[in-house]
Scaffold this motif. Structure first.
Motif, PDB file in Angstrom:
ATOM      1  N   GLU A   1       0.994   0.889   4.313  1.00 23.24           N
ATOM      2  CA  GLU A   1      -0.625   1.046   3.976  1.00 23.24           C
ATOM      3  C   GLU A   1      -0.607   2.011   2.857  1.00 23.24           C
ATOM      4  O   GLU A   1      -1.179   1.860   1.886  1.00 23.24           O
ATOM      5  CB  GLU A   1      -1.539   1.117   4.951  1.00 23.24           C
ATOM      6  N   GLU A   2       0.100   3.113   3.074  1.00 17.46           N
ATOM      7  CA  GLU A   2       0.142   4.419   2.042  1.00 17.46           C
ATOM      8  C   GLU A   2       0.585   4.029   0.751  1.00 17.46           C
ATOM      9  O   GLU A   2       0.073   4.138  -0.316  1.00 17.46           O
ATOM     10  CB  GLU A   2       0.880   5.527   2.721  1.00 17.46           C
ATOM     11  N   LEU A   3       1.714   3.122   0.869  1.00 23.55           N
ATOM     12  CA  LEU A   3       2.463   2.648  -0.279  1.00 23.55           C
ATOM     13  C   LEU A   3       1.414   1.629  -1.199  1.00 23.55           C
ATOM     14  O   LEU A   3       1.547   1.982  -2.431  1.00 23.55           O
ATOM     15  CB  LEU A   3       3.549   1.958   0.179  1.00 23.55           C
ATOM     16  N   ASN A   4       0.863   0.970  -0.485  1.00 25.52           N
ATOM     17  CA  ASN A   4      -0.194  -0.115  -1.213  1.00 25.52           C
ATOM     18  C   ASN A   4      -1.309   0.670  -1.687  1.00 25.52           C
ATOM     19  O   ASN A   4      -2.017   0.065  -2.868  1.00 25.52           O
ATOM     20  CB  ASN A   4      -0.770  -1.307  -0.120  1.00 25.52           C
ATOM     21  N   VAL A   5      -1.820   1.833  -1.166  1.00 28.49           N
ATOM     22  CA  VAL A   5      -2.797   2.338  -1.639  1.00 28.49           C
ATOM     23  C   VAL A   5      -2.547   3.048  -2.877  1.00 28.49           C
ATOM     24  O   VAL A   5      -3.252   2.823  -4.197  1.00 28.49           O
ATOM     25  CB  VAL A   5      -3.250   3.458  -0.701  1.00 28.49           C
ATOM     26  N   ALA A   6      -1.256   3.523  -3.039  1.00 26.48           N
ATOM     27  CA  ALA A   6      -0.747   3.955  -4.562  1.00 26.48           C
ATOM     28  C   ALA A   6      -0.341   3.097  -5.417  1.00 26.48           C
ATOM     29  O   ALA A   6      -1.012   3.400  -6.661  1.00 26.48           O
ATOM     30  CB  ALA A   6       0.562   5.111  -4.240  1.00 26.48           C
ATOM     31  N   VAL A   7      -0.049   1.922  -4.894  1.00 28.27           N
ATOM     32  CA  VAL A   7       0.451   0.531  -5.862  1.00 28.27           C
ATOM     33  C   VAL A   7      -1.205   0.187  -6.573  1.00 28.27           C
ATOM     34  O   VAL A   7      -1.428   0.032  -7.648  1.00 28.27           O
ATOM     35  CB  VAL A   7       0.899  -0.251  -5.198  1.00 28.27           C
ATOM     36  N   TYR A   8      -2.174   0.096  -5.716  1.00 27.73           N
ATOM     37  CA  TYR A   8      -3.294  -0.480  -6.158  1.00 27.73           C
ATOM     38  C   TYR A   8      -4.091   0.361  -6.998  1.00 27.73           C
ATOM     39  O   TYR A   8      -4.722   0.001  -8.039  1.00 27.73           O
ATOM     40  CB  TYR A   8      -4.344  -0.486  -4.584  1.00 27.73           C
TER      41      TYR A   8
END
Length: 400
Positions: free
Chosen positions: A284-291
């Motif tokens: 989830e933390e990775l996807n926040v940065a990607v977004y």
């Protein structure tokens, strides 16, 4: 005029502002261009025989040729060195994640007196363009096609409990008309993760295209074929739920998915490269940065265009998409299973046993599943098979 070209409509605005008495510095600030560019255009316009008044009367294509006359020959010694090194530049650019900026930095380190960045990019683009065969320009209908694929390289996060580095797959999609992109990291390329990422992409776009074009990955295509590919049953169900058609790329035809492949390359430069020194401790933390980086990518002005992908999408393609259904798609699973002697079937997907009516078990009816002697109908019409009623003598024997 090396570097990124400026639209002629903006050049005319520049000339009008100069005609009104505004300084070059104020013009550059007003139009959002560099002061050097403003100085070059003003100097060229003032030295032109037509003058500013005459240039403003020209049509855009004529003005473009007049403001960019080109140079028929290069006599600079730097050009000789540049042409000598050109094969090395092309070879470097063929490698993964190597950009023009990296090639120029290496060139400048070895040749401090060589071309600066803008001229280097200009001469490199001109030579690469001359080496390519001419191609036709494709025009895509708004809301028609959505290209989807997985990036070849992976991202990762660290499991806080075990300290293990978990690699994840990166789903990438882009709309053919506006090149509006979506990116999401998922645990794997399995069907359930692929369909979940596709569902999130449709929710991100706020609508459904008419056609989804996947690569020939197993999550979408069971059997790749040039004429009649076999679509994954779960993918077909999702298409029926949302109202899109699945048309995969032909095998060994990378040019058919060039849009999404090009988008993947940009994702490498604008997302992967900026995350390489950061650590994440959950998906989830990775996807926040990607977004966050995805939004920045979609809001970046495109080269040789006066707008961003996001602006283009909302201007012409958002209203062309079909509405999303009221409920999201829930994946269905299909399996051919054998009824066991204990009256249960085992589903490997969730590792559970499920009971079935007694008439389907071997012990109750005394026949195997499927029946080996069941008569076949001569008609082509499919008749659903039902198990015969068990004999009364057999039931009494079982009761005793």
């Amino acid at each position: 005029m090396a570097g990124t070209s400026i639209d002629m409509s903006k050049v005319k605005q520049l000339l009008q502002l100069k005609q009104s008495g505004m300084s070059n510095r104020q013009i550059a600030k007003t139009l959002g261009i560099s002061r050097d560019k403003a100085n070059e255009f003003v100097k060229q316009a003032e030295s032109d025989p037509l003058g500013i008044v005459g240039l403003l009367k020209l049509d855009d294509p004529v003005l473009d040729k007049r403001m960019h006359p080109g140079n028929p020959a290069y006599t600079d010694e730097r050009m000789e060195e540049f042409l000598r090194l050109l094969p090395d530049f092309v070879e470097q650019l063929s490698r993964k994640h190597v950009t023009r900026q990296i090639v120029w930095e290496d060139y400048k380190r070895m040749h401090p007196d060589g071309y600066e960045r803008s001229q280097f990019f200009y001469h490199l683009a001109q030579n690469l363009k001359a080496q390519k065969a001419p191609t036709s320009v494709l025009h895509h209908e708004p809301g028609l096609e959505l290209y989807v694929d997985f990036a070849g390289d992976t991202l990762s996060y660290i499991d806080m409990e075990t300290g293990e580095v978990i690699k994840v797959q990166t789903f990438v999609s882009t709309l053919a008309c506006t090149d509006y992109a979506f990116v999401l990291c998922v645990p794997s390329q399995k069907t359930e993760d692929f369909l979940y990422a596709l569902r999130r992409a449709l929710e991100f776009y706020g609508g459904v295209p008419k056609i989804v074009v996947p690569d020939n990955l197993k999550a979408a295509v069971t059997r790749a074929d040039k004429y009649e590919p076999t679509i994954n049953k779960a993918m077909e169900d999702m298409g029926n739920h949302y109202g899109f058609v699945v048309i995969p790329c032909q095998p060994a035809k990378p040019t058919q998915k060039s849009l999404v492949e090009n988008q993947v390359q940009m994702i490498y430069h604008r997302i992967y490269a900026r995350l390489q020194h950061r650590q994440f401790f959950s998906l989830e933390e990775l996807n926040v940065a990607v977004y966050e980086l995805l939004v920045r990518h979609n809001q970046t002005r495109m080269q040789q265009r006066a707008y961003t992908r996001e602006e283009h999408f909302h201007a012409i393609e958002r209203m062309a998409l079909r509405d999303l259904p009221e409920t999201p798609y829930l994946m269905k699973r299909y399996a051919d299973v054998t009824v066991q002697q204990n009256g249960h079937v085992y589903l490997s997907c969730d590792k559970h046993y499920y009971s079935v009516p007694w008439g389907y078990t071997r012990a109750s009816c005394g026949w195997s599943w499927p029946p080996s002697r069941w008569p076949r109908s001569s008609s082509s019409t499919h008749v659903p098979w039902e198990p015969p009623a068990a004999p009364s003598s057999r039931r009494s024997a079982v009761r005793r």
